[in-house]
Design an enzyme around this catalytic site. Structure first.
Site, PDB file in Angstrom:
ATOM      1  N   LYS A 116       6.604   2.094  -4.384  1.00  0.00           N
ATOM      2  CA  LYS A 116       7.433   1.595  -2.972  1.00  0.00           C
ATOM      3  C   LYS A 116       7.764   2.476  -2.775  1.00  0.00           C
ATOM      4  O   LYS A 116       8.803   2.361  -1.783  1.00  0.00           O
ATOM      5  CB  LYS A 116       7.490   0.660  -3.441  1.00  0.00           C
ATOM      6  CG  LYS A 116       5.941  -0.724  -4.040  1.00  0.00           C
ATOM      7  CD  LYS A 116       6.346  -2.238  -3.702  1.00  0.00           C
ATOM      8  CE  LYS A 116       5.353  -3.182  -3.172  1.00  0.00           C
ATOM      9  NZ  LYS A 116       6.023  -4.759  -3.213  1.00  0.00           N
ATOM     10  N   LYS A 198      -6.381   0.940  -2.699  1.00  0.00           N
ATOM     11  CA  LYS A 198      -6.769  -0.372  -2.363  1.00  0.00           C
ATOM     12  C   LYS A 198      -6.756  -0.991  -0.611  1.00  0.00           C
ATOM     13  O   LYS A 198      -5.852  -0.950  -0.613  1.00  0.00           O
ATOM     14  CB  LYS A 198      -6.324  -1.251  -3.585  1.00  0.00           C
ATOM     15  CG  LYS A 198      -4.638  -1.273  -2.928  1.00  0.00           C
ATOM     16  CD  LYS A 198      -4.301  -2.337  -4.703  1.00  0.00           C
ATOM     17  CE  LYS A 198      -2.535  -2.884  -3.805  1.00  0.00           C
ATOM     18  NZ  LYS A 198      -1.735  -3.690  -4.465  1.00  0.00           N
ATOM     19  N   LYS A 201      -1.696  -5.042   1.887  1.00  0.00           N
ATOM     20  CA  LYS A 201      -1.431  -6.814   3.775  1.00  0.00           C
ATOM     21  C   LYS A 201      -0.547  -5.545   4.304  1.00  0.00           C
ATOM     22  O   LYS A 201      -0.327  -5.662   4.823  1.00  0.00           O
ATOM     23  CB  LYS A 201      -0.614  -8.097   3.812  1.00  0.00           C
ATOM     24  CG  LYS A 201      -0.194  -8.110   2.234  1.00  0.00           C
ATOM     25  CD  LYS A 201      -0.229  -9.335   2.252  1.00  0.00           C
ATOM     26  CE  LYS A 201       0.947  -9.419   0.788  1.00  0.00           C
ATOM     27  NZ  LYS A 201       0.085 -10.135  -0.019  1.00  0.00           N
TER      28      LYS A 201
HETATM   29  P1  TYM Z   1       0.671  -9.744  -4.642  1.00  0.00           P
HETATM   30  O1  TYM Z   1       1.198 -10.925  -3.791  1.00  0.00           O
HETATM   31  O2  TYM Z   1       0.425  -8.088  -4.361  1.00  0.00           O
HETATM   32  O3  TYM Z   1      -1.223 -10.019  -5.055  1.00  0.00           O
HETATM   33  C1  TYM Z   1      -1.542 -10.962  -5.569  1.00  0.00           C
HETATM   34  C2  TYM Z   1      -2.261 -10.616  -6.389  1.00  0.00           C
HETATM   35  O4  TYM Z   1      -3.280 -10.850  -5.578  1.00  0.00           O
HETATM   36  C3  TYM Z   1      -4.306  -9.611  -6.013  1.00  0.00           C
HETATM   37  N1  TYM Z   1      -5.023  -8.474  -4.939  1.00  0.00           N
HETATM   38  C4  TYM Z   1      -5.912  -8.094  -5.445  1.00  0.00           C
HETATM   39  N2  TYM Z   1      -7.140  -8.230  -6.492  1.00  0.00           N
HETATM   40  C5  TYM Z   1      -8.310  -7.369  -5.329  1.00  0.00           C
HETATM   41  N3  TYM Z   1      -8.178  -6.215  -5.059  1.00  0.00           N
HETATM   42  C6  TYM Z   1      -6.921  -5.566  -4.268  1.00  0.00           C
HETATM   43  N4  TYM Z   1      -7.042  -5.216  -3.113  1.00  0.00           N
HETATM   44  C7  TYM Z   1      -6.142  -6.990  -4.116  1.00  0.00           C
HETATM   45  N5  TYM Z   1      -4.516  -6.554  -3.890  1.00  0.00           N
HETATM   46  C8  TYM Z   1      -3.870  -7.431  -4.252  1.00  0.00           C
HETATM   47  C9  TYM Z   1      -3.009  -8.931  -6.974  1.00  0.00           C
HETATM   48  O5  TYM Z   1      -3.790  -8.013  -8.213  1.00  0.00           O
HETATM   49  C10 TYM Z   1      -2.493 -10.088  -7.728  1.00  0.00           C
HETATM   50  O6  TYM Z   1      -2.851 -10.817  -8.854  1.00  0.00           O
HETATM   51  N6  TYM Z   1       3.094  -8.837  -8.267  1.00  0.00           N
HETATM   52  C11 TYM Z   1       2.045  -9.961  -7.929  1.00  0.00           C
HETATM   53  C12 TYM Z   1       3.327 -11.072  -7.453  1.00  0.00           C
HETATM   54  C13 TYM Z   1       3.590 -11.752  -8.619  1.00  0.00           C
HETATM   55  C14 TYM Z   1       2.972 -12.254  -9.899  1.00  0.00           C
HETATM   56  C15 TYM Z   1       4.077 -12.707 -11.031  1.00  0.00           C
HETATM   57  C16 TYM Z   1       1.092 -12.008 -10.374  1.00  0.00           C
HETATM   58  C17 TYM Z   1       4.903 -12.386  -9.382  1.00  0.00           C
HETATM   59  N7  TYM Z   1       5.091 -12.871 -10.730  1.00  0.00           N
HETATM   60  C18 TYM Z   1       3.222 -13.287 -11.668  1.00  0.00           C
HETATM   61  C19 TYM Z   1       0.839 -12.689 -11.613  1.00  0.00           C
HETATM   62  C20 TYM Z   1       2.672 -13.184 -12.228  1.00  0.00           C
HETATM   63  C21 TYM Z   1       1.995  -9.457  -6.262  1.00  0.00           C
HETATM   64  O7  TYM Z   1       2.648  -8.387  -5.736  1.00  0.00           O
HETATM   65  O8  TYM Z   1       0.873  -9.830  -6.256  1.00  0.00           O
END
Ligand code: TYM
Length: 335
Positions: A116, A198, A201
């Site tokens: 990032k 990957k 969004k």
């Molecule tokens: P975020 O918002 O980027 O993604 C949310 C969830 O989606 C999964 N994910 C994917 N899985 C498969 N293929 C992909 N291309 C893909 N892109 C995203 C992520 O693994 C995630 O499970 N930091 C986290 C949010 C968060 C969180 C937490 C998660 C904040 N606090 C505590 C678990 C526990 C995040 O940015 O996810």
């Protein structure tokens, strides 16, 4: 454990409409969790979102939209505690305490920070650097046993465990040590345009991702444009990442095994594969989009769920926070 059940926490960022990757890697698995076994907390993690500059009105809109999408995807908000992270101040308070138990060296190793920072060289803020500590606070506040996520979050899960173990070592058994839960399929859905990256969004190329609220014709068009290879044979292999990704998507939705899917596509061309996978996605998302559209019209219901669940989350989070505050030596509150 919470109320005699195992506790489960997960969250998603409200930085845009979530993608098919978010859905297959996380949300779809959440919906299948047995609520008799787990007490579930699902947060719209809006505090994490401001590590990257956001338009305030847009962030508020997206947070509400994500809240509704959680429900539309099948999470019952009376059974699951679905809430906005920013409505529970204990997240920030616990994060501060955990910051004091986290080392710079550990944070320096986080690959997401490195990625990032490269992407936003004009805004490498300390929030971005300590982002994993806020994640640790999210998870540990609810004494989570299990955290269902996609593969990209594994490093953050490991640091959460390290921080919790360090804290427990000093103060006794305060936190439950959480385990990651990865689905059998869909844990890493790739970009439709660069299938070695990957699906995200934040990808500027709209053809690279399917958004959960994309219209059926948009979904079909994006799959039609999906990058495959110059070969014509449908096979599941690391050196055919585009085709592999399409098969992964198909299997994650249909529940079919890889070999079963490959056999089904035998003798077919890439055009057929893209069409069938596109249609499968359209049919999977159709009922979610319909429920979403209804929910967004039902303002009072959404507001009530936001309020009730915010209060519930506050109750459980504060319980853990008070315990931690006492352990580290903060004066107890006078009642
Ligand atoms: P975020 O918002 O980027 O993604 C949310 C969830 O989606 C999964 N994910 C994917 N899985 C498969 N293929 C992909 N291309 C893909 N892109 C995203 C992520 O693994 C995630 O499970 N930091 C986290 C949010 C968060 C969180 C937490 C998660 C904040 N606090 C505590 C678990 C526990 C995040 O940015 O996810």
């Amino acid at each position: 454990m919470i109320d005699g059940k195992k506790s489960l926490f997960s969250g998603m960022q409200a930085t845009g409409t979530i993608t098919l990757g978010n859905y297959l890697g996380a949300l779809k698995n959440w919906v299948n969790i047995d609520q008799n076994e787990y007490k579930c907390f699902y947060s719209v993690v809006d505090m994490h979102s401001i590590t990257v500059r956001q338009d305030p009105a847009e962030l508020r809109k997206r947070a509400r939209s994500l809240f509704a999408l959680y429900i539309a995807a099948g999470l019952d908000p009376e059974e699951n505690c679905i809430y906005y992270q920013s409505h529970v101040s204990a997240h920030a308070e616990l994060m501060w305490i955990l910051n004091c138990f986290t080392y710079m060296g550990e944070m320096n190793r986080m690959t997401q920070f490195k990625d990032k920072s490269k992407k936003h060289p004009e805004n490498i803020n300390t929030g971005l650097f300590t982002y994993p500590v806020l994640m640790a606070a999210d998870i540990l506040l609810y004494q989570s046993d299990v955290v269902p996520v996609g593969i990209d979050q594994m490093q953050h899960l490991e640091i959460t465990r390290d921080i919790a173990e360090r804290f427990n070592h000093i103060y006794g058994d305060v936190f439950t040590i959480p385990e990651a839960y990865l689905g059998k399929t869909g844990t890493k859905i790739m970009s439709l345009q660069e299938p070695t990256k990957k699906m995200s969004k934040s990808d500027e190329n709209a053809n690279a991702h399917i958004l959960l609220l994309d219209e059926p014709d948009v979904i079909m068009r994006k799959f039609k444009k999906a990058v495959t290879d110059s070969d014509a044979c449908i096979a599941y292999s690391e050196d055919k990442p585009g085709v592999k990704n399409l098969i992964d998507i198909y299997c994650a939705i249909s529940g079919k095994k890889t070999q079963e899917a490959v056999a089904e596509f035998e003798g077919k061309g890439y055009g057929d594969l893209k069409k069938i996978v596109g249609e499968t996605v359209v049919e999977e998302l159709r009922p979610i989009q319909e429920r979403y559209n209804d929910l967004m019209k039902n303002k009072d219901y959404l507001n009530q769920m936001i309020k009730d669940n915010g209060e519930k989350a506050n109750y459980y989070a504060t319980k853990t926070l008070r315990k931690v505050q006492h352990k580290v030596g903060f004066p107890d509150r006078i009642r």
